[in-house]
Motif scaffolding. Structure first.
Motif, PDB file in Angstrom:
ATOM      1  N   GLN A 108       0.849  -1.188   0.000  1.00 23.12           N
ATOM      2  CA  GLN A 108       0.000   0.000   0.000  1.00 23.12           C
ATOM      3  C   GLN A 108       0.885   1.239   0.000  1.00 23.12           C
ATOM      4  OE1 GLN A 108      -3.579   0.509   0.089  1.00 23.12           O
ATOM      5  NE2 GLN A 108      -2.761   2.528  -0.407  1.00 23.12           N
ATOM      6  N   TYR A 109       0.685   2.115  -0.961  1.00 20.29           N
ATOM      7  CA  TYR A 109       1.397   3.387  -0.988  1.00 20.29           C
ATOM      8  C   TYR A 109       0.823   4.291   0.106  1.00 20.29           C
ATOM      9  CZ  TYR A 109       3.072   7.951  -2.404  1.00 20.29           C
ATOM     10  OH  TYR A 109       3.659   9.186  -2.410  1.00 20.29           O
ATOM     11  N   VAL A 110       1.709   4.940   0.855  1.00 18.36           N
ATOM     12  CA  VAL A 110       1.309   5.912   1.874  1.00 18.36           C
ATOM     13  C   VAL A 110       2.207   7.135   1.767  1.00 18.36           C
ATOM     14  CG1 VAL A 110       0.479   4.132   3.472  1.00 18.36           C
ATOM     15  CG2 VAL A 110       2.805   4.994   3.696  1.00 18.36           C
ATOM     16  N   SER A 111       1.685   8.252   2.188  1.00 17.88           N
ATOM     17  CA  SER A 111       2.462   9.481   2.295  1.00 17.88           C
ATOM     18  C   SER A 111       2.323   9.954   3.736  1.00 17.88           C
ATOM     19  CB  SER A 111       1.915  10.525   1.322  1.00 17.88           C
ATOM     20  OG  SER A 111       2.702  11.697   1.366  1.00 17.88           O
ATOM     21  N   ALA A 112       3.430  10.368   4.329  1.00 16.56           N
ATOM     22  CA  ALA A 112       3.393  10.706   5.749  1.00 16.56           C
ATOM     23  C   ALA A 112       4.358  11.844   6.076  1.00 16.56           C
ATOM     24  CB  ALA A 112       3.741   9.481   6.591  1.00 16.56           C
ATOM     25  N   LYS A 113       4.126  12.441   7.227  1.00 13.03           N
ATOM     26  CA  LYS A 113       5.048  13.390   7.832  1.00 13.03           C
ATOM     27  C   LYS A 113       5.187  12.993   9.294  1.00 13.03           C
ATOM     28  CE  LYS A 113       4.301  17.364   4.933  1.00 13.03           C
ATOM     29  NZ  LYS A 113       4.243  18.813   4.872  1.00 13.03           N
ATOM     30  N   PHE A 114       6.394  13.200   9.819  1.00 10.35           N
ATOM     31  CA  PHE A 114       6.586  12.899  11.228  1.00 10.35           C
ATOM     32  C   PHE A 114       7.402  14.005  11.877  1.00 10.35           C
ATOM     33  CE2 PHE A 114      10.646  11.632   9.703  1.00 10.35           C
ATOM     34  CZ  PHE A 114      11.509  11.543  10.779  1.00 10.35           C
ATOM     35  N   SER A 130      19.807  14.194  12.878  1.00  4.82           N
ATOM     36  CA  SER A 130      20.309  12.893  12.440  1.00  4.82           C
ATOM     37  C   SER A 130      19.222  12.092  11.736  1.00  4.82           C
ATOM     38  CB  SER A 130      20.841  12.128  13.657  1.00  4.82           C
ATOM     39  OG  SER A 130      21.211  10.828  13.299  1.00  4.82           O
ATOM     40  N   GLU A 131      18.013  12.119  12.268  1.00  9.91           N
ATOM     41  CA  GLU A 131      16.910  11.370  11.651  1.00  9.91           C
ATOM     42  C   GLU A 131      16.453  12.017  10.343  1.00  9.91           C
ATOM     43  OE1 GLU A 131      15.794   8.240  12.510  1.00  9.91           O
ATOM     44  OE2 GLU A 131      17.662   8.532  13.585  1.00  9.91           O
ATOM     45  N   ILE A 132      16.458  13.338  10.279  1.00 11.45           N
ATOM     46  CA  ILE A 132      16.107  14.020   9.030  1.00 11.45           C
ATOM     47  C   ILE A 132      17.154  13.692   7.955  1.00 11.45           C
ATOM     48  CG2 ILE A 132      15.776  16.260   7.908  1.00 11.45           C
ATOM     49  CD1 ILE A 132      13.454  15.422   9.784  1.00 11.45           C
ATOM     50  N   SER A 133      18.427  13.704   8.321  1.00 16.22           N
ATOM     51  CA  SER A 133      19.490  13.341   7.367  1.00 16.22           C
ATOM     52  C   SER A 133      19.338  11.906   6.899  1.00 16.22           C
ATOM     53  CB  SER A 133      20.870  13.523   8.002  1.00 16.22           C
ATOM     54  OG  SER A 133      21.121  14.877   8.241  1.00 16.22           O
ATOM     55  N   ASP A 139      15.332   6.143   0.172  1.00 13.07           N
ATOM     56  CA  ASP A 139      14.394   6.145  -0.949  1.00 13.07           C
ATOM     57  C   ASP A 139      13.008   6.620  -0.524  1.00 13.07           C
ATOM     58  OD1 ASP A 139      16.369   5.112  -2.567  1.00 13.07           O
ATOM     59  OD2 ASP A 139      15.720   3.037  -2.323  1.00 13.07           O
ATOM     60  N   LEU A 140      12.791   6.811   0.753  1.00 10.83           N
ATOM     61  CA  LEU A 140      11.476   7.198   1.270  1.00 10.83           C
ATOM     62  C   LEU A 140      11.265   8.704   1.329  1.00 10.83           C
ATOM     63  CD1 LEU A 140      11.323   4.703   4.266  1.00 10.83           C
ATOM     64  CD2 LEU A 140      10.200   4.473   2.038  1.00 10.83           C
ATOM     65  N   TYR A 141      12.321   9.466   1.166  1.00 10.51           N
ATOM     66  CA  TYR A 141      12.233  10.911   1.335  1.00 10.51           C
ATOM     67  C   TYR A 141      11.295  11.528   0.304  1.00 10.51           C
ATOM     68  CZ  TYR A 141      13.589  15.823   1.658  1.00 10.51           C
ATOM     69  OH  TYR A 141      13.576  17.180   1.798  1.00 10.51           O
ATOM     70  N   ASN A 142      10.369  12.340   0.795  1.00  8.21           N
ATOM     71  CA  ASN A 142       9.442  13.058  -0.069  1.00  8.21           C
ATOM     72  C   ASN A 142       9.930  14.503  -0.171  1.00  8.21           C
ATOM     73  OD1 ASN A 142       7.327  14.259  -1.398  1.00  8.21           O
ATOM     74  ND2 ASN A 142       5.729  13.335  -0.140  1.00  8.21           N
ATOM     75  N   ALA A 143      10.623  14.814  -1.255  1.00  9.03           N
ATOM     76  CA  ALA A 143      11.240  16.124  -1.425  1.00  9.03           C
ATOM     77  C   ALA A 143      10.221  17.248  -1.539  1.00  9.03           C
ATOM     78  CB  ALA A 143      12.150  16.120  -2.648  1.00  9.03           C
ATOM     79  N   THR A 144       8.955  16.918  -1.806  1.00  8.71           N
ATOM     80  CA  THR A 144       7.932  17.971  -1.904  1.00  8.71           C
ATOM     81  C   THR A 144       7.492  18.469  -0.536  1.00  8.71           C
ATOM     82  OG1 THR A 144       6.097  16.387  -1.987  1.00  8.71           O
ATOM     83  CG2 THR A 144       7.086  17.048  -4.097  1.00  8.71           C
ATOM     84  N   SER A 145       7.864  17.759   0.520  1.00  9.53           N
ATOM     85  CA  SER A 145       7.521  18.185   1.875  1.00  9.53           C
ATOM     86  C   SER A 145       8.336  19.417   2.235  1.00  9.53           C
ATOM     87  CB  SER A 145       7.816  17.048   2.861  1.00  9.53           C
ATOM     88  OG  SER A 145       7.531  17.457   4.167  1.00  9.53           O
ATOM     89  N   LYS A 146       7.708  20.391   2.823  1.00 14.27           N
ATOM     90  CA  LYS A 146       8.354  21.679   3.092  1.00 14.27           C
ATOM     91  C   LYS A 146       9.314  21.669   4.281  1.00 14.27           C
ATOM     92  CE  LYS A 146       6.197  23.620  -0.241  1.00 14.27           C
ATOM     93  NZ  LYS A 146       6.786  23.362  -1.519  1.00 14.27           N
ATOM     94  N   ASN A 147       9.127  20.764   5.230  1.00 14.51           N
ATOM     95  CA  ASN A 147       9.974  20.837   6.421  1.00 14.51           C
ATOM     96  C   ASN A 147      10.968  19.689   6.552  1.00 14.51           C
ATOM     97  OD1 ASN A 147       8.341  18.742   7.165  1.00 14.51           O
ATOM     98  ND2 ASN A 147       7.581  19.673   9.036  1.00 14.51           N
ATOM     99  N   PRO A 157       8.192  -0.293   4.462  1.00 15.84           N
ATOM    100  CA  PRO A 157       9.408   0.468   4.778  1.00 15.84           C
ATOM    101  C   PRO A 157       9.126   1.804   5.469  1.00 15.84           C
ATOM    102  CG  PRO A 157       9.114   0.298   2.384  1.00 15.84           C
ATOM    103  CD  PRO A 157       8.075  -0.558   3.030  1.00 15.84           C
ATOM    104  N   VAL A 158       7.970   2.412   5.201  1.00 16.54           N
ATOM    105  CA  VAL A 158       7.627   3.661   5.892  1.00 16.54           C
ATOM    106  C   VAL A 158       7.494   3.396   7.388  1.00 16.54           C
ATOM    107  CG1 VAL A 158       5.799   5.381   6.229  1.00 16.54           C
ATOM    108  CG2 VAL A 158       6.600   4.849   3.909  1.00 16.54           C
ATOM    109  N   PHE A 159       6.774   2.344   7.765  1.00 17.46           N
ATOM    110  CA  PHE A 159       6.626   2.027   9.196  1.00 17.46           C
ATOM    111  C   PHE A 159       7.949   1.604   9.820  1.00 17.46           C
ATOM    112  CE2 PHE A 159       2.101   2.485   9.390  1.00 17.46           C
ATOM    113  CZ  PHE A 159       1.877   2.709  10.740  1.00 17.46           C
ATOM    114  N   LEU A 160       8.774   0.898   9.068  1.00 20.84           N
ATOM    115  CA  LEU A 160      10.088   0.516   9.591  1.00 20.84           C
ATOM    116  C   LEU A 160      10.915   1.762   9.894  1.00 20.84           C
ATOM    117  CD1 LEU A 160      12.148  -1.689  10.286  1.00 20.84           C
ATOM    118  CD2 LEU A 160      12.825  -1.682   7.876  1.00 20.84           C
ATOM    119  N   PHE A 161      10.897   2.732   8.977  1.00 20.54           N
ATOM    120  CA  PHE A 161      11.631   3.978   9.211  1.00 20.54           C
ATOM    121  C   PHE A 161      11.092   4.702  10.448  1.00 20.54           C
ATOM    122  CE2 PHE A 161      12.624   8.399   9.006  1.00 20.54           C
ATOM    123  CZ  PHE A 161      13.943   8.414   8.589  1.00 20.54           C
TER     124      PHE A 161
END
Length: 189
Positions: A108-114, A130-133, A139-147, A157-161
């Motif tokens: 299932q594709y998901v999009s998230a912010k944390f 460190s976590e942002i880096s 491969d999970l980084y969503n570059a369209t996210s502003k923060n 993999p999203v939940f694992l991250f």
């Protein structure tokens, strides 16, 4: 107190008129015997070992998403809160990730912010950075996210991250997660 006893307060918001069926189905369709759970008119709360909580909420999101309905999830994970011990009813037999077999084959594709909030640490910005880096180098980084805290991809993999980020802080920590599943804006993904 158990080392990795955590609390999650969360809400699942299906964008449909039959939202009650989807929410109740998600709550009832998942084995929650490893967590202590309560629900009120605003949110549900889970208390348990970290692996058990992440397993149960991931299963709920997957279960709700099988409807094909656009689902919004909001959750606040916390660790290191001493009051949690009194509310947790330890299961007689602890088996971690008891829902994994049921959701493992599901994609299932998901999009998230944390957002990660290490509390009581003078170097808290180093932990967050460190976590942002780590996210930006994945491969999970969503570059369209502003923060810088946006991630997207398959739910596993999203939940694992998210779980790895949450457990990277060794003290009292809060992590908020906002997730979108089956969004109309995901059609071209």
């Amino acid at each position: 107190m158990k080392k990795n006893l955590i609390t999650l307060q969360f809400s699942i918001h299906p964008m449909t008129n039959n939202f009650i069926e989807i929410i109740k189905g998600a709550l009832q369709g998942v084995d929650t015997s490893n967590v202590t759970m309560s629900t009120d008119d605003v949110a549900s709360t889970m208390i348990g070992e970290q692996e058990a909580v992440f397993d149960a909420v991931k299963a709920m999101i997957i279960h709700a998403s099988k409807s094909g309905t656009h689902i919004a999830f909001n959750g606040t994970f916390s660790s290191g809160c001493p009051s949690v011990v009194h509310e947790f009813h330890e299961p007689s037999e602890q088996k971690f990730r008891i829902n994994q077999e049921s959701y493992a084959p599901f994609q299932q594709y998901v999009s998230a912010k944390f957002n990660l909030y290490p509390l009581g640490q003078p170097d808290y910005m180093d932990s967050i950075g460190s976590e942002i880096s780590r996210l930006k180098n994945s491969d999970l980084y969503n570059a369209t996210s502003k923060n810088g805290s946006g991630l997207h991809g398959d739910v596993h993999p999203v939940f694992l991250f998210l779980e790895d980020s949450f457990s990277s802080v060794q003290s009292h920590v809060i992590m908020t997660v906002n997730m979108s599943v089956n969004s109309p804006s995901h059609k071209n993904v």
